[in-house]
Scaffold this motif. Structure first.
Motif, PDB file in Angstrom:
ATOM      1  N   ALA A  76      17.586  25.737  32.852  1.00 11.84           N
ATOM      2  CA  ALA A  76      16.274  25.207  33.249  1.00 11.84           C
ATOM      3  C   ALA A  76      15.769  25.923  34.501  1.00 11.84           C
ATOM      4  CB  ALA A  76      16.378  23.705  33.500  1.00 11.84           C
ATOM      5  N   PHE A  77      16.665  26.238  35.416  1.00 12.98           N
ATOM      6  CA  PHE A  77      16.315  26.945  36.650  1.00 12.98           C
ATOM      7  C   PHE A  77      15.734  28.320  36.328  1.00 12.98           C
ATOM      8  CE2 PHE A  77      17.307  29.681  40.265  1.00 12.98           C
ATOM      9  CZ  PHE A  77      16.988  28.897  41.366  1.00 12.98           C
ATOM     10  N   LEU A  78      16.411  29.050  35.460  1.00 12.85           N
ATOM     11  CA  LEU A  78      15.959  30.390  35.103  1.00 12.85           C
ATOM     12  C   LEU A  78      14.625  30.355  34.358  1.00 12.85           C
ATOM     13  CD1 LEU A  78      19.324  32.027  33.947  1.00 12.85           C
ATOM     14  CD2 LEU A  78      18.182  32.231  36.165  1.00 12.85           C
ATOM     15  N   ASP A  79      14.401  29.306  33.601  1.00 14.09           N
ATOM     16  CA  ASP A  79      13.158  29.182  32.839  1.00 14.09           C
ATOM     17  C   ASP A  79      11.982  28.803  33.740  1.00 14.09           C
ATOM     18  OD1 ASP A  79      11.809  29.128  30.212  1.00 14.09           O
ATOM     19  OD2 ASP A  79      11.559  26.998  30.651  1.00 14.09           O
ATOM     20  N   THR A  80      12.269  28.186  34.871  1.00 15.88           N
ATOM     21  CA  THR A  80      11.213  27.697  35.772  1.00 15.88           C
ATOM     22  C   THR A  80      10.531  28.820  36.526  1.00 15.88           C
ATOM     23  OG1 THR A  80      12.298  25.553  36.061  1.00 15.88           O
ATOM     24  CG2 THR A  80      10.745  26.246  37.785  1.00 15.88           C
ATOM     25  N   TYR A  81      11.322  29.807  36.983  1.00 16.19           N
ATOM     26  CA  TYR A  81      10.816  30.778  37.953  1.00 16.19           C
ATOM     27  C   TYR A  81      10.566  32.165  37.384  1.00 16.19           C
ATOM     28  CZ  TYR A  81      12.333  27.452  41.575  1.00 16.19           C
ATOM     29  OH  TYR A  81      12.493  26.355  42.360  1.00 16.19           O
ATOM     30  N   TYR A  82       9.629  32.831  38.018  1.00 20.92           N
ATOM     31  CA  TYR A  82       9.483  34.283  37.888  1.00 20.92           C
ATOM     32  C   TYR A  82      10.250  34.841  39.077  1.00 20.92           C
ATOM     33  CZ  TYR A  82       7.283  38.870  37.209  1.00 20.92           C
ATOM     34  OH  TYR A  82       7.056  40.205  36.965  1.00 20.92           O
ATOM     35  N   ILE A  83      11.363  35.486  38.818  1.00 18.82           N
ATOM     36  CA  ILE A  83      12.276  35.873  39.888  1.00 18.82           C
ATOM     37  C   ILE A  83      12.030  37.309  40.328  1.00 18.82           C
ATOM     38  CG2 ILE A  83      14.688  36.078  40.580  1.00 18.82           C
ATOM     39  CD1 ILE A  83      15.379  34.012  38.400  1.00 18.82           C
ATOM     40  N   MET A  84      11.771  37.468  41.629  1.00 20.82           N
ATOM     41  CA  MET A  84      11.643  38.793  42.234  1.00 20.82           C
ATOM     42  C   MET A  84      12.900  39.074  43.045  1.00 20.82           C
ATOM     43  SD  MET A  84       7.848  39.109  43.831  1.00 20.82           S
ATOM     44  CE  MET A  84       6.379  38.440  43.058  1.00 20.82           C
ATOM     45  N   ASP A  85      13.651  40.066  42.640  1.00 20.63           N
ATOM     46  CA  ASP A  85      14.830  40.500  43.376  1.00 20.63           C
ATOM     47  C   ASP A  85      14.416  41.692  44.229  1.00 20.63           C
ATOM     48  OD1 ASP A  85      17.236  41.688  44.215  1.00 20.63           O
ATOM     49  OD2 ASP A  85      18.307  41.041  42.419  1.00 20.63           O
ATOM     50  N   ILE A  86      14.345  41.501  45.547  1.00 22.12           N
ATOM     51  CA  ILE A  86      13.817  42.555  46.418  1.00 22.12           C
ATOM     52  C   ILE A  86      14.929  43.372  47.091  1.00 22.12           C
ATOM     53  CG2 ILE A  86      11.630  41.369  46.819  1.00 22.12           C
ATOM     54  CD1 ILE A  86      12.729  40.402  49.506  1.00 22.12           C
ATOM     55  N   ARG A  87      16.135  43.292  46.546  1.00 23.98           N
ATOM     56  CA  ARG A  87      17.224  44.129  47.053  1.00 23.98           C
ATOM     57  C   ARG A  87      17.030  45.578  46.580  1.00 23.98           C
ATOM     58  NH1 ARG A  87      22.365  42.005  44.598  1.00 23.98           N
ATOM     59  NH2 ARG A  87      20.933  41.764  42.828  1.00 23.98           N
ATOM     60  N   SER A  88      17.902  46.445  47.011  1.00 19.19           N
ATOM     61  CA  SER A  88      17.810  47.849  46.601  1.00 19.19           C
ATOM     62  C   SER A  88      18.016  47.986  45.099  1.00 19.19           C
ATOM     63  CB  SER A  88      18.864  48.685  47.326  1.00 19.19           C
ATOM     64  OG  SER A  88      20.163  48.376  46.836  1.00 19.19           O
ATOM     65  N   GLY A  89      17.528  49.087  44.557  1.00 15.66           N
ATOM     66  CA  GLY A  89      17.706  49.344  43.135  1.00 15.66           C
ATOM     67  C   GLY A  89      19.172  49.423  42.754  1.00 15.66           C
TER      68      GLY A  89
END
Length: 333
Positions: A76-89
């Motif tokens: 449910a958590f993963l379905d809720t958000y648009y996740i931006m991972d701003i770490r290095s590639g």
């Protein structure tokens, strides 16, 4: 008759001089006086629920951070958000949360426009993500949150890359660590913002865009503790915590800190650097992002109290490795 003329001239000249001196202080009748850019922007922020307290907790009651979920709630958590991972590639490629998008910090505003979902920003420790979250909320994405503790809170592998290495006790025994009462706050003028814009909303967006381009502005606890007099330091603790924990010498305690009640006026806009610190560096990241948008020269003290005096007996919450530990959630490559 000649003497009378001299008398009237003597009365006229001082009056003329007084009028000339006042000319620069008050507008002439019909003269248009422009409102300072800071005031236009600050008024817009207050009127549109973008004051500092609303960036920390939005009008829906959502704090700027959210913890990693319990394993049973992961889907449910993963379905809720648009996740931006701003770490290095490289870090993203090695391991990331399922469905997360790898986004450079400088592209967060562009990326945010791609979704209607609530946004979750993820970094290594939670601090850069909190800085990004503040800027996104100020830009209009109020349903943005940062993952508390970053990937360190997600699983032990993430913690080994960040928080497990960063707690310290450099303040213990330091001559620059004090238990004195907070110095009295002083009232300062507003910052001066240079812009050609005359609309509060437009000025705010311009300022946020500039802050995104500059990136996260930080300073280490060691730097500040070594020479506290070189900075304008704000300890963002409650009054009780300020005395119980101790604090960096000469640190002010401006808490709360808002535009609407003028508490922000206790900050010196001409200070070389305004340093804010909290328990974890996450709240101070939000404060610092907002202050930079407002026109102050501000930096966040990284890792906060955890990096200054982790073993302090007064610690009861937000102490890494004690009440806050990594979960054991999965990642993908």
């Amino acid at each position: 008759m000649k003497k009378l003329s001299v008398f009237f001239i003597g009365l006229f000249i001082p009056a003329l001089l007084l009028t000339s001196c006042d000319k620069g202080d008050d507008p002439l009748e019909g003269e248009v006086v422009s409102t300072p850019a800071f005031e236009l922007m600050a008024d817009y922020m207050v009127e549109n629920n973008l004051d500092i307290n609303n960036i920390l907790t939005n009008t829906d009651g959502q704090k700027f951070v959210t913890k990693a979920p319990a394993e049973d709630d992961l889907a449910a958590f993963l379905d809720t958000y648009y996740i931006m991972d701003i770490r290095s590639g490289d870090a993203y490629a090695e391991s990331h949360i399922e469905g997360a998008h790898n986004v450079a910090f400088g592209d967060i505003l562009t990326e945010a426009a791609k979704t209607t979902k609530p946004i979750l920003v993820v970094c290594y420790s939670g601090q850069t993500a909190c800085y990004a979250t503040a800027l996104l909320r100020l830009y209009g994405y109020s349903n943005t949150q940062a993952l508390k503790w970053g990937m360190s809170g997600w699983n032990s592998k993430g913690a080994d890359a960040s928080w497990n290495k960063k707690t310290d006790d450099i303040a213990k025994g330091s001559p620059n660590w004090s238990y004195d009462a907070a110095p009295a706050n002083i009232i300062y003028d507003d910052p001066v913002i240079s812009t050609t814009l005359t609309n509060g909303e437009a000025i705010l967006k311009e300022r946020v865009e500039a802050a995104v381009a500059e990136g996260f502005k930080t300073i280490s606890g060691g730097e500040v503790l070594a020479t506290p007099g070189a900075y304008f330091i704000n300890n963002y603790f409650s009054e009780q915590a300020y005395s119980d924990f101790g604090h960096i010498s000469s640190a002010y305690r401006i808490y709360p800190l808002n535009l609407a009640d003028d508490t922000y006026k206790a900050l010196d806009p001409e200070a070389n650097t305004i340093v804010t610190y909290c328990y974890t560096g996450q709240t101070s990241a939000v404060i610092t992002a907002t202050l930079n948008v407002l026109g102050y020269d501000a930096k966040s003290l990284v890792y906060g109290m955890n990096g200054l005096y982790h073993s302090n007996d007064a610690f009861s919450s937000n102490q890494w490795g004690v009440d806050s530990k990594p979960k054991d959630l999965p990642t993908v490559k």
